[in-house]
Design a protein around this motif. Structure first.
Motif, short mmCIF file in Angstrom:
data_model
loop_
_atom_site.label_atom_id
_atom_site.label_comp_id
_atom_site.label_asym_id
_atom_site.label_seq_id
_atom_site.Cartn_x
_atom_site.Cartn_y
_atom_site.Cartn_z
N ASP A 1 0.85 -1.07 -0.05
CA ASP A 1 -0.04 -0.02 -0.15
C ASP A 1 0.92 1.49 -0.07
N ASP A 2 2.06 1.08 0.51
CA ASP A 2 3.06 2.24 0.41
C ASP A 2 3.95 2.53 -0.91
N LEU A 3 3.54 1.59 -1.65
CA LEU A 3 4.52 1.60 -3.05
C LEU A 3 4.13 2.79 -3.74
N ASP A 4 5.39 3.51 -4.05
CA ASP A 4 5.29 4.50 -5.09
C ASP A 4 5.40 3.97 -6.52
N ILE A 5 4.67 4.29 -7.64
CA ILE A 5 4.83 3.68 -9.00
C ILE A 5 5.09 5.27 -9.63
N ILE A 6 6.25 5.20 -10.25
CA ILE A 6 6.54 6.36 -11.05
C ILE A 6 6.81 5.99 -12.47
N GLU A 7 6.25 6.79 -13.32
CA GLU A 7 6.38 6.71 -14.79
C GLU A 7 7.28 7.69 -15.31
N THR A 8 8.20 7.08 -16.11
CA THR A 8 9.05 8.41 -17.16
C THR A 8 9.49 7.91 -18.26
N SER A 9 9.81 8.68 -19.14
CA SER A 9 10.25 8.32 -20.38
C SER A 9 11.93 8.25 -20.46
N ASP B 1 20.23 7.21 -21.90
CA ASP B 1 19.95 7.29 -20.48
C ASP B 1 20.22 6.00 -19.63
N ALA B 2 20.57 6.09 -18.55
CA ALA B 2 20.89 5.20 -17.52
C ALA B 2 19.73 5.16 -16.41
N LEU B 3 19.68 4.00 -15.82
CA LEU B 3 18.78 3.84 -14.62
C LEU B 3 19.22 2.66 -13.73
N LEU B 4 19.23 3.57 -12.42
CA LEU B 4 19.79 2.60 -11.29
C LEU B 4 18.69 2.24 -10.21
N LEU B 5 18.71 1.22 -9.91
CA LEU B 5 17.80 0.48 -8.81
C LEU B 5 18.68 0.06 -7.87
N TYR B 6 18.27 0.49 -6.53
CA TYR B 6 18.88 -0.12 -5.51
C TYR B 6 18.19 0.02 -4.10
N THR B 7 18.45 -0.86 -3.14
CA THR B 7 17.76 -1.05 -2.05
C THR B 7 18.38 -0.17 -0.92
N SER C 1 29.34 9.93 -16.41
CA SER C 1 29.81 11.24 -17.53
C SER C 1 31.13 10.90 -17.98
N SER C 2 31.98 9.93 -17.54
CA SER C 2 33.29 9.58 -17.75
C SER C 2 33.22 8.84 -18.91
N GLY C 3 32.24 8.05 -19.46
CA GLY C 3 32.24 7.22 -20.52
C GLY C 3 32.25 5.80 -20.40
N ARG C 4 32.45 5.42 -19.04
CA ARG C 4 32.63 4.34 -18.52
C ARG C 4 31.28 3.32 -18.97
N GLU C 5 31.65 2.13 -19.08
CA GLU C 5 30.57 0.93 -19.27
C GLU C 5 29.74 0.83 -18.12
N PRO C 6 28.59 0.35 -18.31
CA PRO C 6 27.68 0.34 -17.13
C PRO C 6 28.17 -0.70 -15.99
N ASP C 7 28.86 -1.72 -16.50
CA ASP C 7 29.25 -2.64 -15.64
C ASP C 7 30.73 -2.14 -14.82
N GLU C 8 31.19 -1.25 -15.16
CA GLU C 8 32.49 -0.63 -14.47
C GLU C 8 31.78 0.59 -13.87
N VAL C 9 30.85 1.38 -14.09
CA VAL C 9 30.20 2.01 -13.14
C VAL C 9 29.57 1.46 -11.94
N ASP D 1 22.03 1.86 -24.65
CA ASP D 1 22.97 2.22 -25.41
C ASP D 1 22.68 2.84 -26.65
N SER D 2 23.13 4.10 -26.85
CA SER D 2 22.67 4.97 -27.98
C SER D 2 23.18 4.40 -29.30
N ALA D 3 24.12 3.27 -29.30
CA ALA D 3 24.46 2.77 -30.65
C ALA D 3 23.66 1.53 -30.77
#
Length: 93
Positions: free
Chosen positions: A3-11, A16-22, A50-58, A86-88
Motif C-alpha cells: 500500500d505504501d508503494l510509489d509507482i513512477i512513470e518516466t520516459s 539514459d541510464a537507470l539505477l535501482l538500489y535497496t 559522465s566519464s564514458g565508462r561502461e555500465p558494468d564498470e560504473v 546504449d545509443s548505438a
C-alpha cells in the motif's frame, strides 16, 4: 507493505541510464556512523557515468565505494541494478 508503494512513470531515451538500489546501499555506515547517503551516491553516479565508462564498470566502482565507506562487509541488504540504454544499439520492439 504494497500500500505504501510509489509507482513512477518516466520516459527514457537512448543514452539514459537507470539505477535501482535497496536502502542498504545508501544506509551503509562508516565507522563514525555516517551513512553513504543519497548525495554521495548521486555524485558518484554523475562523475562515473559522465566519464564514458561502461555500465558494468560504473556499478563496480559504486560497489567498491560503498564497501570502502563501510569498512567491512555490509550487514543489511545492499542490492543494485544499473541499466543503460546504449545509443548505438538498434531499436527493438
Amino acid at each position: 507493505d504494497w500500500d505504501d508503494l510509489d509507482i513512477i512513470e518516466t520516459s527514457l531515451e537512448r543514452g539514459d541510464a537507470l539505477l535501482l538500489y535497496t536502502d542498504g546501499v545508501v544506509e551503509a555506515r562508516n565507522p563514525e556512523g555516517e551513512e553513504f547517503g543519497d548525495d554521495r551516491l548521486r555524485d558518484l553516479l554523475e562523475r562515473e557515468s559522465s566519464s564514458g565508462r561502461e555500465p558494468d564498470e560504473v556499478l563496480r566502482r559504486l560497489i567498491h565505494s560503498v564497501l570502502a565507506h563501510h569498512g567491512a562487509r555490509l550487514r543489511g541488504v545492499a542490492s543494485t541494478l544499473y541499466l543503460q540504454w546504449d545509443s548505438a544499439a538498434a531499436p527493438r520492439r
